[in-house]
Design an enzyme around this catalytic site. Structure first.
Site: not given
Ligand code: PAF
Length: 279
Positions: A31-32, A34, A58, A145-146, A182, A184
């Site tokens: 999204h914007e 990124h 993760q 920073k989110k 996000s 999500r």
């Molecule tokens: O912030 C994210 O999207 C993920 O936690 C990252 C840093 C790409 C690691 O998988």
């Protein structure tokens, strides 16, 4: 722009371009927010690599690994427009081949906030980010920073493990109505999308009280929580005022104090944060 799926091919590219790469690690569904990292990366190095990898290590057992949104074709368009040279989109089998058993763990600052509600989450993040650093060999890497705690954890890891990589934290990008962008957010129903505004409203209320002279964290916490508890569905996971470096709790707030919160809206867990003294 090229797309590389194999770790070995990515390493070959990194060897050729050593010292000239900026890395934007992502889990895709761009999204914007990124795109803003990619545009900044473009200014900081000759070659920009964006990794797209939904990192299984993760995610906890009951988390949304399988339902995490994915769309490589859409991601390619956004990355290309933002000036990315290479998308590195490895498979899980290439990143974690059979017999894999090495993990990297940052200790104290991962113990609270998201680390407390998502045990093992940061161990997975630091492991994959360290692997990406080794594979891509960037001179600079950019993070939003989110995920304020994630950024702090990665900075700690880079210092502690002597990675020779500059870490750049970029401002949160918000929708017009204040919701932090996000991947999500796309999982929210229209009603939940409206309810999700309670996060940014809660931050705004706390900042207004702080601006009005309130310094007691207990009082600020009440003001911020009231904006969420007034809503029916959202459930606070945490809502904390912390020192922005150590992430430890505070009793009195100042300009540098971090307000960080995680809220469940329906089945979607959203996070947001702000520094009280910043606009
Ligand atoms: O912030 C994210 O999207 C993920 O936690 C990252 C840093 C790409 C690691 O998988």
């Amino acid at each position: 722009m090229i797309v590389i799926h194999s770790v070995a091919q990515m390493q070959q590219y990194a060897r050729d371009k050593r010292g000239e790469i900026a890395l934007v690690p992502t889990m895709g569904y761009l999204h914007e927010g990124h795109a803003s990292l990619m545009v900044e990366a473009r200014k900081r190095a000759k070659y920009v690599v964006a990794s797209i990898f939904v990192n299984p290590t993760q995610f906890g057992v009951n988390e949304d690994l399988d339902s995490y949104p994915r769309d490589l074709e859409h991601d390619k368009e956004i990355a290309e427009k933002a000036g990315v040279d290479v998308i590195f989109a490895p498979t899980a089998a290439d990143m974690y081949p059979e017999g894999y058993q090495s993990y990297l763990n940052v200790e104290e600052i991962t113990a609270h906030l998201c680390g407390a509600s998502r045990p093992g989450h940061f161990r997975g993040v630091t492991t994959v980010v360290a692997k990406l650093f080794n594979i891509v060999a960037p001179k600079v890497a950019l993070f939003g920073k989110k995920d304020f705690q994630q950024l702090a954890v990665i900075r700690r890891m880079v210092r502690d493990f002597n990675f020779d990589i500059e870490i750049v934290g970029m401002p949160i990008v918000r929708e017009a109505d204040g919701l932090a962008m996000s991947s999500r957010n796309t999982k929210l129903s229209p009603v939940e999308r409206e309810q999700a505004l309670c996060l940014s409203r809660s931050i705004a209320a706390a900042k207004a009280a702080f601006k009005g002279g309130e310094r007691s964290v207990a009082a600020l916490q009440k003001v911020a929580a009231a904006m969420i508890e007034g809503e029916k569905s959202p459930q606070i996971d945490y809502l904390e005022f912390r020192d922005q470096d150590s992430l430890l709790p505070l009793e009195k707030a100042d300009e540098r104090t971090l307000l960080a919160l995680a809220v469940r809206v329906g089945s979607v867990r959203l996070i947001d944060n702000s520094i009280l003294g910043e606009d």
